[in-house]
Design a protein around this motif. Sequence first.
Motif, short mmCIF file in Angstrom:
data_model
loop_
_atom_site.label_atom_id
_atom_site.label_comp_id
_atom_site.label_asym_id
_atom_site.label_seq_id
_atom_site.Cartn_x
_atom_site.Cartn_y
_atom_site.Cartn_z
N MET A 2 0.63 -1.23 0.19
CA MET A 2 0.00 -0.05 0.21
C MET A 2 0.90 1.25 0.13
SD MET A 2 -2.84 -1.10 2.77
CE MET A 2 -3.88 -2.49 2.65
N GLU A 3 0.66 1.97 -1.11
CA GLU A 3 1.57 3.14 -0.86
C GLU A 3 0.84 4.41 -1.57
OE1 GLU A 3 4.76 2.02 -3.75
OE2 GLU A 3 3.71 3.08 -5.39
N LYS A 4 1.18 5.74 -1.43
CA LYS A 4 0.72 6.87 -2.18
C LYS A 4 1.22 6.97 -3.43
CE LYS A 4 1.02 9.16 2.35
NZ LYS A 4 1.52 10.51 3.41
N ILE A 5 0.95 8.01 -4.30
CA ILE A 5 1.26 8.06 -5.68
C ILE A 5 2.80 8.41 -5.79
CG2 ILE A 5 -0.76 8.48 -6.59
CD1 ILE A 5 -0.69 11.47 -6.74
N ASP A 6 3.28 9.04 -4.56
CA ASP A 6 4.90 9.31 -4.78
C ASP A 6 5.66 8.48 -4.47
OD1 ASP A 6 4.22 9.16 -1.95
OD2 ASP A 6 4.86 11.34 -1.49
N ILE A 20 2.77 2.93 2.96
CA ILE A 20 1.88 3.10 3.97
C ILE A 20 1.93 2.11 4.72
CG2 ILE A 20 -0.32 3.80 4.63
CD1 ILE A 20 -0.81 5.05 1.88
N ALA A 21 1.66 0.71 4.16
CA ALA A 21 1.51 -0.44 4.82
C ALA A 21 2.15 -1.63 3.84
CB ALA A 21 0.35 -0.63 5.43
N ASP A 22 2.64 -2.69 4.42
CA ASP A 22 2.94 -3.73 3.53
C ASP A 22 2.36 -5.12 4.19
OD1 ASP A 22 4.38 -5.29 1.84
OD2 ASP A 22 6.47 -5.11 2.47
#
Length: 313
Positions: free
Chosen positions: A1-5, A9-11
């Motif tokens: 899970m990540e932001k567009i940059d 956020i979480a794995d």
Amino acid sequence: MEKIDGTVIADVRFDEFNVFWVMRDQMQLLLKSNLPPTAHLHLGHRVVGLSQQHNNVELVFSDGKTATHDLVIGADGINGIVREIIFGERKKIYSGMRTYYGVAKRGDVVDHRLTRGSGTAHFTYSKSGITTLHFPCGDPDTYVYFIVLRDPVISPDSWEISSTVPQILQILEKGQFPPYLSALIKNTERVLHIGIYTNTTLSERWHSGNVVLLGDAAHATSPFLGQGANQAVIDSVSLYKHLEKYDKLEDALVNYHKRREPQTSKIVNMSGTIGKLETSTGLSQRLYFGALSLGDKTGLLKKLFTTSINPVV
């Protein structure tokens, strides 16, 4: 899970939960291959009416043919007619969200987020509240993807690649998503553009006489826990076990509902809440990202996911 940059956020690795991705058509063929020799599968029959008399159910099909059975299972989905006939309603509730759902080949698209292997899924969140998800399914070169966004206007369903893929690419470009996503979606083989709906909860019963509901016909859910088809399969196992356990049909159907309804209602509610958070913006989004990150570090995220999808039969 990540932001567009690219900020993680979480794995959470879904393969740790024995998650198995499968295409719907492959699952149908798998189920069909396990039917006993005595089973009869009749395709192309659309139910338009039914009536009950003397512990039998007569079905009427669109071609005028009829069939009589001692038990009818309404597994005809959120748009099915069986629920409407036996309960007098099949109200669909629009969630305020819509999704693009497609299948694409990776081809020559290169990115580390496409090489994590089976049993993994990758989420990307934007500040505008648009969420993307993709995962390998069937073979390492085939990917299923979702793009979800809020929309107060109910959009008509569409499955035309020529018109729908350009819409997706425009959304990704406007949201400044990583370029590999656009490259992947240009390889789309099939795609759906649909509104996300649920239906009203049937908390008292899922049956009337010798007709019982199963799956989305009873408890349509949004896709944010990936549990729609899963819960339908679990319903079928539970119904079978209850029919085997009880001598009286009424007892079997009553206890089937008692066993399954609390779990499916929990999943419907939890999935709806997750969807609102995943498509939120501003402070709500930042709080959600913070909760995901904390849950990942403490193990609560895995525990929440495990308890939400643990089969209850």
